[in-house]
Design an enzyme around this catalytic site. Structure first.
Site, PDB file in Angstrom:
ATOM      1  CB  SER A   1      -1.016   0.078   1.239  1.00 21.13           C
ATOM      2  OG  SER A   1      -1.535  -1.239   1.343  1.00 21.13           O
TER       3      SER A   1
HETATM    4  N1  SAM Z   1       0.237  -4.469   4.136  1.00 20.98           N
HETATM    5  C1  SAM Z   1       0.725  -5.087   3.090  1.00 20.98           C
HETATM    6  C2  SAM Z   1       2.161  -4.557   2.840  1.00 20.98           C
HETATM    7  O1  SAM Z   1       2.690  -3.775   3.704  1.00 20.98           O
HETATM    8  O2  SAM Z   1       2.871  -5.209   1.986  1.00 20.98           O
HETATM    9  C3  SAM Z   1      -0.091  -4.965   1.874  1.00 20.98           C
HETATM   10  C4  SAM Z   1      -0.811  -6.024   1.595  1.00 20.98           C
HETATM   11  S1  SAM Z   1      -1.732  -6.112   0.042  1.00 20.98           S
HETATM   12  C5  SAM Z   1      -2.498  -4.601  -0.295  1.00 20.98           C
HETATM   13  C6  SAM Z   1      -3.192  -7.114   0.847  1.00 20.98           C
HETATM   14  C7  SAM Z   1      -2.761  -8.562   1.033  1.00 20.98           C
HETATM   15  O3  SAM Z   1      -3.926  -9.176   1.771  1.00 20.98           O
HETATM   16  C8  SAM Z   1      -2.107  -9.403  -0.068  1.00 20.98           C
HETATM   17  O4  SAM Z   1      -0.852  -9.991   0.041  1.00 20.98           O
HETATM   18  C9  SAM Z   1      -3.167 -10.636  -0.305  1.00 20.98           C
HETATM   19  O5  SAM Z   1      -2.693 -11.843  -0.683  1.00 20.98           O
HETATM   20  C10 SAM Z   1      -3.710 -10.692   1.269  1.00 20.98           C
HETATM   21  N2  SAM Z   1      -4.892 -11.475   1.351  1.00 20.98           N
HETATM   22  C11 SAM Z   1      -6.127 -11.067   0.472  1.00 20.98           C
HETATM   23  N3  SAM Z   1      -6.967 -12.096   1.181  1.00 20.98           N
HETATM   24  C12 SAM Z   1      -6.533 -12.656   2.402  1.00 20.98           C
HETATM   25  C13 SAM Z   1      -6.895 -13.482   3.255  1.00 20.98           C
HETATM   26  N4  SAM Z   1      -8.147 -13.962   3.168  1.00 20.98           N
HETATM   27  N5  SAM Z   1      -6.004 -13.612   4.169  1.00 20.98           N
HETATM   28  C14 SAM Z   1      -4.945 -13.539   4.417  1.00 20.98           C
HETATM   29  N6  SAM Z   1      -4.363 -12.499   3.463  1.00 20.98           N
HETATM   30  C15 SAM Z   1      -5.235 -12.171   2.460  1.00 20.98           C
END
Ligand code: SAM
Length: 217
Positions: free
Chosen positions: A62
């Site tokens: 993000s």
């Molecule tokens: N905060 C993170 C960073 O600093 O890199 C960015 C995260 S990214 C916007 C969103 C993440 O949520 C992705 O890596 C995705 O694979 C994960 N995600 C989506 N659905 C999920 C779930 N049900 N459980 C765990 N992770 C999930």
């Protein structure tokens, strides 16, 4: 002053303070955590600009402003047990680990979780536990949590997460459709999990929260 620390200072001034982030602990932490070490070498020069960046597996880190806004909204003091859903590259996890006591982070894509673990180990974070799985179930054995942050967009606020929030605890989560969401802060007010206060923080656009209590893939 090193090349990246100058870029971090510019990020704090131009993208965070200028856009209304005021929590001194959040500003100080984001001024020290080396965001460039969480992205691919070829993208390190862009790590401090205010954009999301690709981290592989069609996911993104993000933009710094959103990381700051979500973290500020949790109002962490340093003693909290925090759950993060969506570890991604681990940058937000590191920020949380600096500002709270313990962080339990869940990532559904194993390769991202392993890479995040490596980056966090190399920076010597010892108050983080990462697990691979569907974070929409939460982490019930470790609940209740003083703060929960979901870094992917959900269709509704998952009941599972409300239940795992401590009374007085805060959940920050993007909720909406698959192309745009509203960033919400949910505060649990009593033992009854649906006794909550919901505040709208801003419009946003996140990748999907995919899972049993999120979007079905
Ligand atoms: N905060 C993170 C960073 O600093 O890199 C960015 C995260 S990214 C916007 C969103 C993440 O949520 C992705 O890596 C995705 O694979 C994960 N995600 C989506 N659905 C999920 C779930 N049900 N459980 C765990 N992770 C999930």
């Amino acid at each position: 002053m090193g090349r990246y620390s100058k870029k971090r200072t510019q990020m704090i001034n131009n993208h965070l303070i200028a856009r209304g982030i005021t929590d001194k602990r959040v500003l100080k932490t984001m001024g020290t955590v080396p965001r460039h070490l969480f992205v691919d070498e070829g993208l390190q020069d862009q790590a401090y600009s205010d954009n999301p960046l690709p981290i592989g597996s069609r996911q993104t880190i993000s933009q710094p402003y959103i990381v700051a806004l979500m973290t500020e909204a949790l109002q962490l003091k340093g003693t909290e047990k925090v759950m993060e859903i969506g570890t991604g590259c681990g940058y937000q996890t590191a920020i949380l680990a600096e500002l709270a006591e313990t962080v339990f982070s869940i990532e559904r894509i194993a390769s991202l979780a392993f890479r995040a673990q490596r980056a966090l180990d190399s920076l010597h974070y010892y108050n983080i536990l990462i697990r691979v799985g569907d974070g929409t179930y939460g982490w019930s054995e470790e609940s209740p949590f003083d703060a929960i942050i979901t870094t992917a967009g959900a269709p509704t606020i998952p009941e599972t997460l409300k239940k795992q929030l401590a009374v007085g605890g805060k959940l920050v989560i993007p909720v909406g459709n698959r192309s745009s969401q509203t960033l919400l802060r949910v505060t649990r007010l009593s033992e009854e999990p649906n006794d909550i206060k919901i505040e709208d923080l801003c419009g946003c656009r996140f990748v999907d929260l995919i899972g049993e209590h999120g979007w079905k893939d």
